[in-house]
Design a protein around this motif. Structure first.
Motif, PDB file in Angstrom:
ATOM      1  N   ASP A  11      45.149  18.369  47.782  1.00 10.52           N
ATOM      2  CA  ASP A  11      44.529  18.853  46.550  1.00 10.52           C
ATOM      3  C   ASP A  11      43.647  20.079  46.821  1.00 10.52           C
ATOM      4  OD1 ASP A  11      45.743  16.900  45.038  1.00 10.52           O
ATOM      5  OD2 ASP A  11      43.970  15.594  44.956  1.00 10.52           O
ATOM      6  N   VAL A  14      45.906  23.136  47.510  1.00 11.56           N
ATOM      7  CA  VAL A  14      46.494  23.638  46.262  1.00 11.56           C
ATOM      8  C   VAL A  14      45.445  24.390  45.448  1.00 11.56           C
ATOM      9  CG1 VAL A  14      47.475  22.907  44.044  1.00 11.56           C
ATOM     10  CG2 VAL A  14      48.330  21.916  46.171  1.00 11.56           C
ATOM     11  N   THR A  15      44.250  23.852  45.363  1.00  8.87           N
ATOM     12  CA  THR A  15      43.173  24.512  44.616  1.00  8.87           C
ATOM     13  C   THR A  15      42.835  25.872  45.226  1.00  8.87           C
ATOM     14  OG1 THR A  15      42.265  22.371  43.964  1.00  8.87           O
ATOM     15  CG2 THR A  15      40.793  24.274  43.817  1.00  8.87           C
ATOM     16  N   ARG A  17      44.821  27.816  47.027  1.00  9.14           N
ATOM     17  CA  ARG A  17      45.943  28.740  46.771  1.00  9.14           C
ATOM     18  C   ARG A  17      45.939  29.216  45.324  1.00  9.14           C
ATOM     19  NH1 ARG A  17      48.441  31.852  49.482  1.00  9.14           N
ATOM     20  NH2 ARG A  17      50.458  31.457  48.571  1.00  9.14           N
ATOM     21  N   GLU A  18      45.584  28.337  44.375  1.00  8.25           N
ATOM     22  CA  GLU A  18      45.506  28.735  42.970  1.00  8.25           C
ATOM     23  C   GLU A  18      44.447  29.813  42.776  1.00  8.25           C
ATOM     24  OE1 GLU A  18      44.790  25.035  41.001  1.00  8.25           O
ATOM     25  OE2 GLU A  18      46.925  24.637  40.715  1.00  8.25           O
ATOM     26  N   ARG A  19      43.297  29.655  43.424  1.00  6.79           N
ATOM     27  CA  ARG A  19      42.247  30.675  43.329  1.00  6.79           C
ATOM     28  C   ARG A  19      42.715  31.991  43.935  1.00  6.79           C
ATOM     29  NH1 ARG A  19      38.559  26.447  44.992  1.00  6.79           N
ATOM     30  NH2 ARG A  19      38.701  27.341  47.063  1.00  6.79           N
ATOM     31  N   GLN A  20      43.421  31.917  45.066  1.00  6.92           N
ATOM     32  CA  GLN A  20      43.924  33.114  45.729  1.00  6.92           C
ATOM     33  C   GLN A  20      44.931  33.837  44.833  1.00  6.92           C
ATOM     34  OE1 GLN A  20      46.130  32.333  49.308  1.00  6.92           O
ATOM     35  NE2 GLN A  20      45.726  34.374  50.137  1.00  6.92           N
ATOM     36  N   VAL A  21      45.820  33.110  44.224  1.00 11.29           N
ATOM     37  CA  VAL A  21      46.823  33.716  43.334  1.00 11.29           C
ATOM     38  C   VAL A  21      46.154  34.324  42.111  1.00 11.29           C
ATOM     39  CG1 VAL A  21      48.756  33.161  41.793  1.00 11.29           C
ATOM     40  CG2 VAL A  21      48.732  32.282  44.128  1.00 11.29           C
ATOM     41  N   ARG A  22      45.165  33.643  41.556  1.00 12.55           N
ATOM     42  CA  ARG A  22      44.459  34.166  40.381  1.00 12.55           C
ATOM     43  C   ARG A  22      43.797  35.506  40.706  1.00 12.55           C
ATOM     44  NH1 ARG A  22      41.059  30.070  39.438  1.00 12.55           N
ATOM     45  NH2 ARG A  22      42.818  28.851  38.737  1.00 12.55           N
ATOM     46  N   ARG A  23      43.188  35.611  41.893  1.00 15.66           N
ATOM     47  CA  ARG A  23      42.566  36.885  42.295  1.00 15.66           C
ATOM     48  C   ARG A  23      43.625  37.969  42.465  1.00 15.66           C
ATOM     49  NH1 ARG A  23      39.572  33.449  45.800  1.00 15.66           N
ATOM     50  NH2 ARG A  23      40.928  34.111  47.481  1.00 15.66           N
ATOM     51  N   GLU A  50      36.082  37.350  36.600  1.00 15.17           N
ATOM     52  CA  GLU A  50      36.835  36.297  37.279  1.00 15.17           C
ATOM     53  C   GLU A  50      37.073  36.632  38.751  1.00 15.17           C
ATOM     54  OE1 GLU A  50      40.467  35.795  35.171  1.00 15.17           O
ATOM     55  OE2 GLU A  50      39.505  35.005  33.386  1.00 15.17           O
TER      56      GLU A  50
END
Length: 57
Positions: A11, A14-15, A17-23, A50
């Motif tokens: 978890d 995944v969290t 990686r989600e932050r990295q992709v959002r940036r 953001e």
């Protein structure tokens, strides 16, 4: 016990990686002009708040 450890670890990965992709996506969005951002329902200030990061690859 160990099953919970692996679930928590996954978890967190995944969290992160989600932050990295959002940036990364925010960095690409900042390359657009204001009219394109407005069509997407976003503002430049909102994206900058953001956080954004560009990548060389």
């Amino acid at each position: 016990m160990s099953g919970n450890f692996f679930k928590t670890a996954l978890d967190r990965i995944v969290t992160a990686r989600e932050r990295q992709v959002r940036r990364y996506v925010n960095g690409a969005l900042l390359g657009m002009d204001d009219s394109q951002l407005k069509a997407l329902g976003r503002t430049r200030e909102e994206i900058q708040r953001e956080g954004a990061q560009s990548y060389l690859y």
